[in-house]
Design a protein around this motif. Structure first.
Motif, PDB file in Angstrom:
ATOM      1  N   GLU A 115       0.786  -1.265   0.064  1.00 26.70           N
ATOM      2  CA  GLU A 115      -0.142  -0.057   0.074  1.00 26.70           C
ATOM      3  C   GLU A 115       1.057   1.253   0.074  1.00 26.70           C
ATOM      4  OE1 GLU A 115      -2.625   2.738   3.126  1.00 26.70           O
ATOM      5  OE2 GLU A 115      -2.385   0.388   3.636  1.00 26.70           O
ATOM      6  N   ALA A 116       1.847   1.392   0.856  1.00 27.34           N
ATOM      7  CA  ALA A 116       2.681   2.523   0.836  1.00 27.34           C
ATOM      8  C   ALA A 116       3.508   2.633  -0.406  1.00 27.34           C
ATOM      9  CB  ALA A 116       3.924   2.154   2.173  1.00 27.34           C
ATOM     10  N   ALA A 117       4.055   1.502  -1.032  1.00 25.60           N
ATOM     11  CA  ALA A 117       4.713   1.672  -2.252  1.00 25.60           C
ATOM     12  C   ALA A 117       3.901   2.169  -3.278  1.00 25.60           C
ATOM     13  CB  ALA A 117       5.291   0.330  -2.610  1.00 25.60           C
ATOM     14  N   LEU A 118       2.669   1.851  -3.251  1.00 22.13           N
ATOM     15  CA  LEU A 118       1.490   2.267  -4.507  1.00 22.13           C
ATOM     16  C   LEU A 118       1.357   3.415  -4.341  1.00 22.13           C
ATOM     17  CD1 LEU A 118      -0.462  -1.235  -4.776  1.00 22.13           C
ATOM     18  CD2 LEU A 118       1.127  -0.133  -6.482  1.00 22.13           C
ATOM     19  N   SER A 119       1.072   4.052  -2.993  1.00 19.61           N
ATOM     20  CA  SER A 119       0.566   5.369  -2.630  1.00 19.61           C
ATOM     21  C   SER A 119       1.777   6.449  -2.871  1.00 19.61           C
ATOM     22  CB  SER A 119       0.327   5.578  -0.963  1.00 19.61           C
ATOM     23  OG  SER A 119      -0.790   4.847  -0.730  1.00 19.61           O
ATOM     24  N   GLY A 120       3.263   5.878  -2.775  1.00 19.60           N
ATOM     25  CA  GLY A 120       4.287   6.654  -3.146  1.00 19.60           C
ATOM     26  C   GLY A 120       4.186   6.950  -4.431  1.00 19.60           C
ATOM     27  N   GLU A 121       4.361   5.713  -5.343  1.00 16.62           N
ATOM     28  CA  GLU A 121       4.521   5.778  -6.676  1.00 16.62           C
ATOM     29  C   GLU A 121       3.430   6.501  -7.373  1.00 16.62           C
ATOM     30  OE1 GLU A 121       4.139   2.824 -10.573  1.00 16.62           O
ATOM     31  OE2 GLU A 121       4.165   2.046  -8.566  1.00 16.62           O
ATOM     32  N   LEU A 122       2.085   6.620  -6.774  1.00 21.02           N
ATOM     33  CA  LEU A 122       0.962   7.536  -7.204  1.00 21.02           C
ATOM     34  C   LEU A 122       1.358   8.994  -6.998  1.00 21.02           C
ATOM     35  CD1 LEU A 122      -1.709   8.001  -8.665  1.00 21.02           C
ATOM     36  CD2 LEU A 122      -2.945   7.779  -6.341  1.00 21.02           C
ATOM     37  N   ASP A 123       1.792   9.346  -5.782  1.00 20.40           N
ATOM     38  CA  ASP A 123       2.227  10.687  -5.375  1.00 20.40           C
ATOM     39  C   ASP A 123       3.395  11.147  -6.165  1.00 20.40           C
ATOM     40  OD1 ASP A 123       0.267  10.701  -3.435  1.00 20.40           O
ATOM     41  OD2 ASP A 123       1.760  10.374  -1.709  1.00 20.40           O
ATOM     42  N   THR A 124       4.428  10.281  -6.535  1.00 25.15           N
ATOM     43  CA  THR A 124       5.519  10.574  -7.425  1.00 25.15           C
ATOM     44  C   THR A 124       4.935  11.344  -8.831  1.00 25.15           C
ATOM     45  OG1 THR A 124       6.942   9.342  -6.238  1.00 25.15           O
ATOM     46  CG2 THR A 124       7.726  10.030  -8.491  1.00 25.15           C
ATOM     47  N   LEU A 125       4.213  10.516  -9.533  1.00 20.34           N
ATOM     48  CA  LEU A 125       3.617  10.788 -10.848  1.00 20.34           C
ATOM     49  C   LEU A 125       2.762  11.957 -10.705  1.00 20.34           C
ATOM     50  CD1 LEU A 125       2.410   7.190 -11.734  1.00 20.34           C
ATOM     51  CD2 LEU A 125       4.432   8.243 -12.544  1.00 20.34           C
ATOM     52  N   LEU A 126       1.944  12.003  -9.738  1.00 19.19           N
ATOM     53  CA  LEU A 126       1.039  13.270  -9.651  1.00 19.19           C
ATOM     54  C   LEU A 126       1.956  14.772  -9.488  1.00 19.19           C
ATOM     55  CD1 LEU A 126      -1.875  11.995  -7.369  1.00 19.19           C
ATOM     56  CD2 LEU A 126      -1.936  12.626  -9.757  1.00 19.19           C
TER      57      LEU A 126
END
Length: 426
Positions: A91-102
């Motif tokens: 969950e943390a990795a996916l949230s971080g990846e999404l934040d990085t893209l945004l």
């Protein structure tokens, strides 16, 4: 930063806004990642709920002295405890990846921003003032300045290219300009004067949008801090991670600071003269306000910058930047361009932008409307009031005399100890 919920609600509109910026569609990839993230969040929540349920059942089994059942339940809890860190890590990795893209995507332009890929698409809003008629051929500031104390050679000798040393009357004129501009904002227009840090942490430059995308345009110190490219960074981050009261808004901050830019994206541009320096002074305005007041605040801020040019009697024009020429964080930007007779051209001297809630989301800055429990993100705005070095250039070129002297504008004379004219140094 963008609101993923808004992208879910209207992905086509989001991609259309990016297209106006010249950026490729992103909604499909973002929403696919968001879906995976939401699945991971649900799995973590279900695992936590199951562990709580089993823990309660263990207590009941022990109360009933059903040891075999208690042992079986404890084994299930242990298995969940072993599995949960991996679920939470996903969950943390996916949230971080999404934040990085945004975080890498620019703000969406306001509907009234004109189409266009570069400065050729900018729209003229209004012209102000009259260009002076010279009885001689007007010179560029880099031809006039050296005799007055604008020492390009010594600046380069001390610090390298794009550094200038000012001495004598022209140094005093530069100081007078900054003090005059800041004084107007503080004494006449209700801005709170701030003397902010010039070195800031990663979180500050991330909050105002310079990181991660524009790191090469900044100077970094050996201890990992950043020299501010503009006081916007320090002033906007005053409200970082705060929940403000609606009655406090708008907050208006102003500062006169040195600014530092590597100009990595401007190689080869304005290498002569005082227009584009690695170090320069600027008076910065920042406003923190509610969404319903941000457009009016944008007009007010721009008008205050124009007021300085009016008071100095410098011809200028207001331009509404097109979608492709705006800065990364801007929703709408007005540029003020001053007339430089030595160059026979208009040059930017102030940029005033409204960012909507784009920076506020990055900084997690909200306000609570009166009578409501829920909070909303504030809107942030920033503007130059003005760039001191470029204003100095404009004064030199517009007030130049045939003998090489420069007349001091009337409004600056009280700040100059009554000096009315800069004479060439002997």
């Amino acid at each position: 930063m963008h609101d993923i919920r808004a992208i879910r609600d209207d992905p086509a509109a989001f991609d259309a806004g990016l297209a106006r910026r010249g950026a490729a569609p992103q909604a499909e990839a973002l929403l696919a990642l968001d879906e995976r993230r939401r699945v991971a969040i649900t799995a973590a929540q279900e695992a936590q709920a199951k562990r709580n349920e089993l823990s309660k059942a263990i207590g009941q089994a022990k109360a009933q002295k059903d040891e075999p059942r208690a042992q079986a339940l404890m084994a299930e809890v242990a298995a969940l405890k072993d599995a949960l860190p991996a679920i939470e890590a996903e969950e943390a990795a996916l949230s971080g990846e999404l934040d990085t893209l945004l975080a890498a995507l620019p703000n969406i332009p306001a509907t009234d921003v004109p189409e266009g890929a570069d400065e050729s698409g900018n729209a003229l809003v209004a012209e102000h003032g009259s260009r002076r008629d010279f009885a001689f051929t007007a010179k560029d500031h880099d031809a006039i300045g050296p005799a007055l104390g604008m020492d390009f050679d010594t600046g380069v000798a001390i610090a390298g290219a794009r550094f200038t040393l000012l001495r004598g009357g022209i140094a005093r004129l530069s100081r007078a300009l900054g003090q005059y501009m800041l004084g107007r904002l503080v004494d006449e227009h209700g801005y709170q004067e701030v003397a902010p840090p010039l070195l800031v942490r990663d979180e500050a430059v991330y909050g105002t949008g310079q990181l991660p995308k524009f790191a090469e345009d900044l100077f970094r110190t050996t201890d990992g801090r950043w020299l501010i490219p503009t006081a916007e960074v320090s002033l906007t981050n005053i409200v970082r991670e705060q929940i403000l009261k609606e009655g406090e808004l708008p907050l208006r901050f102003a500062a006169l600071t040195p600014c530092f830019r590597s100009e990595a994206g401007a190689a080869g541009r304005d290498t002569r003269g005082f227009i584009r320096q690695h170090q320069f002074d600027k008076v910065e305005m920042v406003s923190i306000t509610t969404p319903d007041q941000s457009d009016a605040e944008h007009e007010r801020m721009t008008a205050l910058a124009e007021g300085v040019l009016d008071a100095l009697d410098l011809p200028y024009r207001r331009m509404l930047l097109c979608a492709g020429d705006m800065g990364f964080t801007a929703r709408r930007t007005y540029d003020l361009e001053v007339w430089l007779p030595g160059q026979a051209a208009y040059r930017e001297i102030s940029s005033c932008s409204t960012c909507g809630d784009f920076q506020a989301r990055r900084m997690n800055t909200r306000y609570r409307p009166e009578g409501e429990k829920a909070t909303r993100f504030v809107h942030t705005l920033n503007g130059s009031g003005l760039a001191v070095g470029r204003t100095l250039v404009a004064v030199i070129e517009n007030y130049q005399q045939e003998d090489g002297s420069v007349v001091v504008p009337d409004v600056l004379r009280p700040w100059m100890g009554g000096i009315e004219r800069l004479e060439p140094l002997r």
